[in-house]
Design an enzyme around this catalytic site. Structure first.
Site, mmCIF file in Angstrom:
data_model
loop_
_atom_site.group_PDB
_atom_site.id
_atom_site.type_symbol
_atom_site.label_atom_id
_atom_site.label_comp_id
_atom_site.label_asym_id
_atom_site.label_seq_id
_atom_site.Cartn_x
_atom_site.Cartn_y
_atom_site.Cartn_z
ATOM 1 N N ARG A 199 -0.030 4.838 2.900
ATOM 2 C CA ARG A 199 -0.275 4.679 4.451
ATOM 3 C C ARG A 199 0.639 5.741 5.993
ATOM 4 O O ARG A 199 0.201 5.309 6.543
ATOM 5 C CB ARG A 199 1.093 3.587 4.450
ATOM 6 C CG ARG A 199 0.765 2.393 4.463
ATOM 7 C CD ARG A 199 1.602 1.057 4.927
ATOM 8 N NE ARG A 199 2.253 0.998 3.150
ATOM 9 C CZ ARG A 199 3.723 0.103 3.383
ATOM 10 N NH1 ARG A 199 4.220 -0.961 4.327
ATOM 11 N NH2 ARG A 199 3.894 0.207 2.442
ATOM 12 N N CYS A 223 0.901 -1.373 0.179
ATOM 13 C CA CYS A 223 -0.492 0.000 0.136
ATOM 14 C C CYS A 223 1.154 1.109 -0.309
ATOM 15 O O CYS A 223 1.807 1.390 1.055
ATOM 16 C CB CYS A 223 -0.798 0.139 1.289
ATOM 17 S SG CYS A 223 -1.912 1.231 1.103
ATOM 18 N N GLU A 238 -5.414 4.112 -10.345
ATOM 19 C CA GLU A 238 -5.891 2.354 -9.943
ATOM 20 C C GLU A 238 -6.977 2.011 -11.169
ATOM 21 O O GLU A 238 -7.892 1.637 -11.507
ATOM 22 C CB GLU A 238 -6.696 2.279 -8.317
ATOM 23 C CG GLU A 238 -5.445 2.511 -7.623
ATOM 24 C CD GLU A 238 -5.890 2.469 -6.194
ATOM 25 O OE1 GLU A 238 -6.160 3.385 -5.726
ATOM 26 O OE2 GLU A 238 -6.192 0.947 -5.493
ATOM 27 N N TRP A 257 -8.778 5.793 0.582
ATOM 28 C CA TRP A 257 -9.174 6.499 -0.769
ATOM 29 C C TRP A 257 -8.485 6.325 -2.236
ATOM 30 O O TRP A 257 -7.561 5.774 -1.730
ATOM 31 C CB TRP A 257 -9.894 8.670 -0.554
ATOM 32 C CG TRP A 257 -7.889 9.210 -0.565
ATOM 33 C CD1 TRP A 257 -6.949 8.717 -1.662
ATOM 34 C CD2 TRP A 257 -7.679 8.986 0.460
ATOM 35 N NE1 TRP A 257 -6.310 9.260 -0.542
ATOM 36 C CE2 TRP A 257 -6.566 9.795 0.485
ATOM 37 C CE3 TRP A 257 -8.217 9.049 1.958
ATOM 38 C CZ2 TRP A 257 -5.740 9.996 1.442
ATOM 39 C CZ3 TRP A 257 -7.842 9.995 2.979
ATOM 40 C CH2 TRP A 257 -6.740 9.864 2.864
#
Ligand code: ARG
Length: 445
Positions: free
Chosen positions: A140, A137, A316, A311
């Site tokens: 973070r 991720c 993506e 979010w």
């Protein structure tokens, strides 16, 4: 968000043989559909024979007579090792004084019940640190802001659905997206926790047609087939962006379907700031990615249903969800509208189309007042996060192949360095896909 696909910690596999999880006994029937014979399953992964076939395989249903985790003492020892580490970490990072008293209590609880219960503060901390430890991720930096909805008392499927809907509303927050996790009941020695079969709370159906093409999102073709088999009518007619119902498995009960109310999923129509024709492509996307097919492991306790969200970052949706050839595959149609030849790769039509698609996603979300970030900003934030973690004396695991964005990679600072990746607890792990989702026996349409 954390996506440690398929890794299974030995610690998370504890089970006390003889205390009996339900074994493949539920036979489900949805109103108005064929009788479905789907066994219930133990939600967290246990050793399942890869060669097994049929619906039970991959569900984690222990075949009768197989012992999974050795003897009781092994299971208890391994749970205790994880518990001790976690409780010690909790006390150290929260300046909560020496952990000894709490440790003695946990030890006794494990010895008498085979598990232990986290305090609300431990759960909150555990969920946040699971995010902090999610090496895939990039987002973070804000791990401490995660809102934790403690719903450990919730086990019944209709309640799981209702709370998931509430999660969507709270996370959406009218467009000002808030990172949220809802933690449902954990696995215990006598009862597995519930499980959500969808990969995210909001997903678009993928209807497989006779010629093998897919209307909608091919990533969700399997779960769409299963939903249809269980009696979901699907869009009439099938559309490219039909929100799937939730598929919820409650321990020892049939798998059930739960429609999401339309107002629970905020969607954004994708338009381009300059290209008027872009809106005619009919593209849209939902605002909040709530991952629901991963389990949360905190101190050796497995929470099999713990949907969480952050979010979106524009790539993506633009580069991957709408751009991938195995997904919505929109680059060729965008390039043609841009007047680019798609005959050869050498004019870089894919690169140009992808950039415009990412720009359209960013523009549309911003205009709609929905939080979204871009890969440049998020990359800088991630390096800030790494520095902060180092200053705290913590090593920050990161997976280069997931951290580096899929567009303009080398134009972001995260590209130009290496990372250490390692498994750190607490964490999120992906459930193996249940075999019934993959089953070749389900009809296509
Ligand atoms: N990449 C996934 C998707 O496109 C979402 C994963 C989680 N992303 C996030 N920004 N929290 O739907």
């Amino acid at each position: 968000m954390g996506l440690n696909q398929g890794r299974i910690l030995p610690d998370s596999r504890w089970r006390i043989p003889g205390r009996g999880r339900p074994r493949g006994r539920a036979h489900g029937q949805e109103p108005g559909s064929e009788p479905a014979v789907f066994p219930s399953f133990q939600a967290c992964p246990v050793a399942v024979d890869e060669t097994e076939t049929g619906f039970a395989a991959g569900l984690g249903v222990p075949p009768a007579g197989r012992s999974l985790a050795g003897d009781d003492s092994f299971a208890i020892d391994s749970l205790w090792v994880s518990a001790e580490r976690f409780i010690t970490l909790f006390h150290a990072e929260n300046r909560a004084g020496p952990p000894d008293r709490r440790l003695r209590h946990v030890r006794r609880e494990i010895e008498t019940t085979g598990t232990y219960r986290h305090t609300p503060d431990e759960l909150t901390f555990g969920a946040r640190v699971a995010w902090r430890n999610s090496s895939r991720c990039i987002g973070r930096l804000y791990w401490q802001s995660l809102r934790v909805r403690d719903r450990r008392e919730v086990t019944a499927a209709p309640d799981i659905a209702a709370e998931s809907i509430e999660h969507l509303r709270e996370a959406t927050n009218g467009g000002r997206i808030r990172p949220v996790i809802t933690v449902f009941a954990p696995d215990t020695p006598d009862r597995p926790g519930p499980r959500i079969l969808n990969s995210q709370l909001a997903r678009y159906a993928g209807y497989q047609t006779a010629d093998g093409a897919v209307i909608g999102d091919p990533a969700n073709a399997d779960v769409t087939r299963l939903a249809r088999y269980l009696g979901w009518p699907g869009g009439q007619p099938a559309g490219r962006f039909d929100i799937l119902p939730l598929l919820v498995q409650e321990a020892g009960a049939p798998l059930t379907l739960h429609e999401l109310p339309a107002d629970a999923v905020l969607e954004v129509i994708i338009r381009h700031p300059e290209f008027g024709w872009f809106a005619d492509l009919g593209l849209r996307w939902y605002s909040v990615p709530v991952i629901s097919d991963m389990y949360l492991d905190v101190g050796g306790v497995c929470y099999p249903a713990a949907p969480f969200n952050g979010w979106y970052m524009c790539t993506e949706i633009g580069s991957r969800d709408l751009g991938d050839t195995g997904r919505y595959d929109q680059l060729p149609v965008i390039a043609r509208h841009m007047g680019l030849s798609t005959a050869s790769d050498r004019n870089l039509w894919k690169d140009k189309a992808m950039t415009e698609l990412n720009l359209a996603v960013l523009h549309s979300f911003s205009t709609a007042g929905v939080t979204i970030s871009d890969h440049h900003t998020e990359s800088v934030r991630f390096l800030q996060h790494m520095e902060r973690e180092e200053r705290q004396g913590r090593a920050c695991p990161a997976d280069w192949t997931w951290i580096v964005p899929p567009a303009a990679s080398s134009a972001t600072p995260v590209f130009h360095r290496t990372y250490q990746d390692f498994d750190k607890a607490p964490n999120f792990y992906r459930h193996p896909a249940p075999a019934m989702v993959k089953s070749p026996w389900l009809p296509r349409w």
